[in-house]
Design a protein around this motif. Structure first.
Motif, PDB file in Angstrom:
ATOM      1  N   LEU A  40      15.035   6.418   1.532  1.00 31.02           N
ATOM      2  CA  LEU A  40      16.287   7.118   1.830  1.00 31.02           C
ATOM      3  C   LEU A  40      17.473   6.171   1.683  1.00 31.02           C
ATOM      4  CD1 LEU A  40      17.718   9.682   2.785  1.00 31.02           C
ATOM      5  CD2 LEU A  40      17.327   8.941   5.148  1.00 31.02           C
ATOM      6  N   TYR A  41      17.313   4.941   2.178  1.00 26.25           N
ATOM      7  CA  TYR A  41      18.379   3.938   2.022  1.00 26.25           C
ATOM      8  C   TYR A  41      18.639   3.668   0.539  1.00 26.25           C
ATOM      9  CZ  TYR A  41      20.651  -0.616   1.820  1.00 26.25           C
ATOM     10  OH  TYR A  41      21.507  -1.653   1.505  1.00 26.25           O
ATOM     11  N   ALA A  42      17.561   3.503  -0.233  1.00 23.70           N
ATOM     12  CA  ALA A  42      17.706   3.243  -1.664  1.00 23.70           C
ATOM     13  C   ALA A  42      18.409   4.412  -2.352  1.00 23.70           C
ATOM     14  CB  ALA A  42      16.337   2.993  -2.294  1.00 23.70           C
ATOM     15  N   MET A  43      18.068   5.627  -1.944  1.00 21.43           N
ATOM     16  CA  MET A  43      18.675   6.827  -2.520  1.00 21.43           C
ATOM     17  C   MET A  43      20.174   6.868  -2.231  1.00 21.43           C
ATOM     18  SD  MET A  43      17.948   9.683  -4.146  1.00 21.43           S
ATOM     19  CE  MET A  43      18.938  11.125  -4.567  1.00 21.43           C
ATOM     20  N   GLN A  44      20.532   6.681  -0.981  1.00 23.50           N
ATOM     21  CA  GLN A  44      21.942   6.737  -0.594  1.00 23.50           C
ATOM     22  C   GLN A  44      22.747   5.621  -1.260  1.00 23.50           C
ATOM     23  OE1 GLN A  44      22.056   6.714   3.702  1.00 23.50           O
ATOM     24  NE2 GLN A  44      21.309   8.806   3.885  1.00 23.50           N
ATOM     25  N   THR A  45      22.169   4.422  -1.317  1.00 18.78           N
ATOM     26  CA  THR A  45      22.855   3.296  -1.934  1.00 18.78           C
ATOM     27  C   THR A  45      22.987   3.504  -3.438  1.00 18.78           C
ATOM     28  OG1 THR A  45      21.940   1.827  -0.240  1.00 18.78           O
ATOM     29  CG2 THR A  45      22.853   0.785  -2.210  1.00 18.78           C
ATOM     30  N   GLY A  46      21.916   3.997  -4.060  1.00 17.92           N
ATOM     31  CA  GLY A  46      21.954   4.258  -5.501  1.00 17.92           C
ATOM     32  C   GLY A  46      22.999   5.299  -5.866  1.00 17.92           C
ATOM     33  N   ASP A  50      25.806   4.417  -8.820  1.00 19.43           N
ATOM     34  CA  ASP A  50      25.932   5.135 -10.099  1.00 19.43           C
ATOM     35  C   ASP A  50      25.050   6.378 -10.067  1.00 19.43           C
ATOM     36  OD1 ASP A  50      26.012   6.075 -12.698  1.00 19.43           O
ATOM     37  OD2 ASP A  50      25.780   4.111 -13.631  1.00 19.43           O
ATOM     38  N   SER A  51      25.688   7.530 -10.023  1.00 17.49           N
ATOM     39  CA  SER A  51      24.932   8.783 -10.023  1.00 17.49           C
ATOM     40  C   SER A  51      25.214   9.601 -11.282  1.00 17.49           C
ATOM     41  CB  SER A  51      25.285   9.616  -8.781  1.00 17.49           C
ATOM     42  OG  SER A  51      26.665   9.938  -8.782  1.00 17.49           O
TER      43      SER A  51
END
Length: 279
Positions: A40-46, A50-51
């Protein structure tokens, strides 16, 4: 725990979250709750990094699929359905790992497993930010753990003997992330000590008794402060009650690990808040 679909190659833009994702993989079987929040942290940070780039969007989509699969597997686990419980779980797990490494460090036992524990503790404190802003204490723990991992790694790499304990770090000296510390020097599946002490859930509370923390050290204190008695009518706000409840949740989570010291410390904090209106 069912096997998750693999992720595509990590885009270069997401280099800063590669170690958090590796930590997630390492904990898929050891502690799925930790694995979930690391992703979840990786998702939010990613998403913040750059999305829009096609390769980044594809990677984040697959990561989201992993998160949804994990959430379905974990079902009604309170550490997933209730943020307070989840935060307490992460904080206590990171503290266990930190104290294992700190205990090894103070005893002069320097090895890859303790370096890995220091570094992983710092990564897990990063992950705690999914619940909100870090406390000053967690910020200090993260900085200290990351510095210790880098310092001891470099000493061993250069054939030097590290100096044990909290020495040599300047309060305002930011520690740069050492790629070797989080990657090549540390196996993705670290060798387990004979007593399995690396796994925080298997570490008896007696492992942490007697750790002496010198004044000014960043390592967490073991002895809670005296709690003053109430000196009159205390008017508590809804936020005060919420914080007291949080400390009680933390204490409950600590007791699941038979960590009496952390449980007592959090109960003392709750009692002080309820009797004085201050933390």
């Amino acid at each position: 725990m069912a096997t998750l679909a693999p992720l595509p190659p990590l885009p270069p833009q997401f280099k800063s979250i590669q170690h958090h994702l590796r930590t997630a993989q390492e904990h898929d079987k050891r502690d799925p709750v930790v694995a979930y929040y690391c992703r979840l942290y990786a998702m939010q940070t990613g998403m913040k990094i750059d999305s829009k780039t096609p390769e980044c969007r594809k990677f984040l989509t697959k990561l989201m699929d992993q998160l949804e699969a994990l959430k379905k597997q974990l079902g009604d686990n309170e550490a997933i359905t209730q943020e307070i419980v989840g935060c307490a779980h992460l904080e206590n797990y990171a503290l266990k790992m930190f104290l294992y490494a700190d205990n090894e460090d103070r005893a002069g036992r320097f090895h890859k497993n303790m370096i890995k524990s220091f570094y992983t503790a710092s990564l897990l404190i990063d992950v705690i930010t999914v619940f909100g802003e870090l406390t000053d204490e967690n910020v200090k723990h993260r900085k200290y753990a990351r510095w210790k991992a880098t310092y001891i790694h470099n000493c061993l790499k250069n054939g030097e003997t590290p100096q044990a304990g909290p020495v040599g770090i300047e309060e305002d000296n930011d520690v740069e992330e050492n790629e070797d510390v989080g990657a090549t020097s540390l196996p993705s599946q670290p060798p387990q000590p004979p007593s399995s002490t690396y796994d925080p859930s298997n570490m008896p509370s007696s492992s942490y008794t007697g750790i002496q923390i010198p004044p000014g050290a960043h390592a967490p204190a073991n002895t809670p402060a005296e709690v003053p008695h109430s000196t009159g009518d205390i008017r508590l706000t809804p936020e005060d009650f919420a914080r007291a409840q949080k400390y009680c949740k933390y204490a409950g989570s600590a007791l699941q690990y038979e960590d009496v010291s952390t449980a007592v410390q959090n109960l003392q904090k709750a009692l002080k808040l309820l009797t004085t209106g201050r933390e």
